[in-house]
Write a protein that holds these residues in place. Structure first.
Motif: not given
Length: 648
Positions: A106, A128, A139, A144, A24, A54, A108, A141-142, A56
């Motif tokens: 992915e 987003t 970010v 990382p 992440r 992922q 974002e 919240m993800r 971001y």
């Protein structure tokens, strides 16, 4: 313990060893994204579906791709020179354009390179929608587990600077800590080409866990090619420049509207008589406009401006160089209060000049010339400081009293695509929901203008646009199916036909003010829609003065100043040679003339029987000096005809 790595593949090995499971990854927007490291990581992960990733990020910069026809003949050699053959294009961007990201990867983004991803399903689905000040929390919240960032190393030293992107990384780490989440692996890639920026952009020695220092040769920094400024953009910049108050604060966006505004402010300061002459030609009554009289000004900048903008760009360089921006601020709240009260001592003023700064930004992006200027002025003693986005884009980060003292008479200039007659603006997306770019910091600055007592928000837009089929559409609409700025936050709009002050206005007053700056063919439709919606009295008729809102009238008003160099094509310098500038004018004329079938027929008639320029340099630049075959001979004739029609 900090680990130092030189080889990018070794760095990737180290990351995959240190980070378990799915990756992440957080990466800065724009210039601070370490392209080579991300490409190495992407290549490894793309080949291994067992390691999902992922990413971001935002604003994934990508040079123009291959093109055909005349555009390709021009862009190919320019891109090679400007970006370099070895510029590391982001592999994930190329994949997203083709909707070819692997299923286990992915990406974002909260802000896209303008218009670049309108056709990408993967990019549109993973967009987003965020205000810039919300990005760090989103970010976090993800959760990382890896952050990668390009940095600059101190010349002759060992310290590292976040340089071009002081915007989100520190805020992100603090937000992660507040959430009780583990600190991500922090990986820096050193770029020797990145300007060293001292002060608050410098990080502690243990900020990064891994420092990657790839050996040369090093690719060029991504640089935005400076674009020519046309009549409409110049008129918008000139109108906007009258709303700036001496001793105030300035925020501007990017693009030709910002370039035009910067040039107008420079002209106002360095050649005030000529500046006023242009304004009189543009609008004889502008000097007595209530907004100009009460909230702006036309005089040179004796006190100077303080620049406070999320992005530092080409215009700020010129504004500093010409003395428009020179009002210093200090982070000592007591000192700023004494300056505000008029009780500051001689020592206070001396300290302000010694320690204060006149230009603050959170990230920067511009030309190679701009980067050279930053390299010469970023050592901490020249008044330039890079700050967090939480400091630049809002008042509510714990230092509100200080920032109110610093940001007096703030003017926030941003661009939008569409404005409604009732004051809403669409700046980031289309009616069907597709995203062109992103909200970025626009809402932040609009909201801040309402929170500061003497600030104003100015949204700039072109009055109309021509679509791909050659149809002219109004950018002032009765209604639009998407809004970036809601109408209850309306303030000032500026386009090439004037200024509309909507602050605190009734709906009827808004309709009249916005229709007054709409292009002539669209005025009656706006008025009819307003009357049908009960927003305008039935007997209202458009004044005769509105009939001046045409491109031809605008071109005639500015023609003398275009001809004598007061309003040059490239006010902030050019990345194109003189020959390329001539070719660009010709290609732009061809594009405009061929937008409709009628235009194509007119163009064909001109090519067959009209004038043809004998510009050997331009034809060599387009590799059409010795055309072979029917297609090349037709291209050559088109270019020669366009060169003749656009010759100054």
């Amino acid at each position: 313990m900090i680990e130092s790595v030189q080889d990018l593949h070794a760095a990737t090995d180290l990351i995959l060893q240190r980070v378990a499971g799915p990756l992440r990854v957080g990466a800065p927007l724009g210039l601070g994204k370490p392209h080579r490291l991300i490409n190495a990581l992407y290549a490894r992960v793309a080949a291994d579906p067992s390691r999902p990733m992922q990413l971001y990020t935002a604003l994934s910069l990508d040079p123009p791709g291959q093109a055909g026809g005349l555009e390709g003949r021009f862009l190919g050699p320019f891109a090679q020179r400007h970006f370099g053959d070895d510029f590391p294009r982001l592999a994930y961007v190329e994949a997203m354009r083709r909707d070819a990201l692997p299923a286990h990867i992915e990406v974002e983004e909260f802000y896209m390179q303008s218009g670049a991803m309108l056709s990408s399903r993967q990019a549109q689905r993973a967009y987003t929608s965020l205000n810039y000040t919300m990005a760090a929390d989103a970010v976090a919240m993800r959760a990382p587990n890896l952050v990668v960032q390009k940095v600059a190393r101190e010349p002759g030293g060992t310290r590292l600077s976040l340089s071009c992107n002081n915007d989100l990384t520190q805020d992100l780490l603090e937000t992660i800590a507040r959430r009780g989440l583990p600190r991500p692996l922090m990986v820096a890639e050193v770029d020797p080409a990145l300007p060293w920026i001292a002060g608050s952009a410098v990080v502690a020695d243990d900020f990064f866990d891994v420092v990657v220092d790839p050996p040369g040769p090093h690719p060029k920094l991504f640089a935005l090619p400076r674009q020519p400024v046309g009549d409409a953009d110049y008129a918008i910049g000139l109108y906007a420049s009258t709303l700036v108050r001496d001793g105030g604060t300035l925020q501007i966006g990017i693009g030709t509207l910002a370039d035009a505004l910067s040039h107008a402010l420079v002209l106002r300061h360095t050649d005030n008589a000529r500046y006023r002459a242009v304004l009189r030609a543009l609008d004889p009554g502008l000097e007595s406009h209530p907004l100009v009289r009460d909230h702006g000004g036309l005089d040179p900048f004796e006190q100077g401006l303080y620049g406070c903008s999320e992005m530092l760009n080409e215009g700020f360089r010129r504004l500093v160089q010409t003395g428009v921006i020179h009002r210093r601020v200090h982070d000592d709240a007591a000192l700023m209060q004494r300056l505000h009260d008029g009780t500051a001592t001689a020592e206070d003023h001396a300290r302000l000049q010694r320690e204060g700064e006149f230009l603050h930004g959170a990230f920067y992006l511009g030309s190679h010339e701009f980067y050279d200027w930053l390299r010469e002025n970023g050592d901490g003693g020249h008044g330039i400081g890079m700050r967090r986005i939480s400091e630049i884009n809002q008042l509510y980060g714990g230092h509100e009293a200080l920032e109110r003292l610093q940001r007096r008479e703030a003017r926030f200039f941003n661009s939008c695509m569409i404005a409604t007659a009732l004051g809403a603006a669409a700046s980031d997306g289309l009616e069907d929901g597709r995203i062109v770019s992103g909200v970025g910091g626009q809402y932040n600055f609009v909201a801040m203008s309402h929170a500061l007592e003497d600030a104003r928000s100015v949204l700039m837009l072109r009055a109309s646009r021509t679509d791909v089929a050659g149809h002219v559409e109004s950018n002032v609409r009765w209604a639009y199916g998407h809004a970036t700025i809601p109408r209850h936050l309306r303030d000032i709009y500026v386009n090439q036909y004037g200024i509309a002050d909507l602050l605190g206005a009734t709906d009827e007053a808004c309709v009249i003010a916005m229709t007054a700056i709409a292009e002539v063919p669209f005025q009656q439709g706006l008025l009819a829609s307003a009357k049908a919606a009960r927003k305008l009295r039935e007997d209202f008729a458009a004044p005769d003065a509105w009939q001046r809102n045409t491109p031809d009238a605008l071109a005639a008003a500015l023609a003398p100043f275009r001809a004598d160099g007061t309003l040059p094509d490239y006010p902030l310098g050019s990345d194109f040679t003189d020959v390329e500038q001539r070719v660009l004018r010709a290609l732009a004329w061809l594009k405009q003339g061929s937008a409709t079938w009628g235009g194509k027929l007119t163009l064909l008639t001109g090519v067959l029987g009209g004038p043809l320029a004998n510009d050997a340099e331009a034809m060599r630049r387009m590799d059409l000096d010795a055309p072979s075959g029917i297609a090349e001979k037709l291209q050559a004739r088109l270019v020669r005809h366009a060169l003749a029609r656009t010759a100054h």
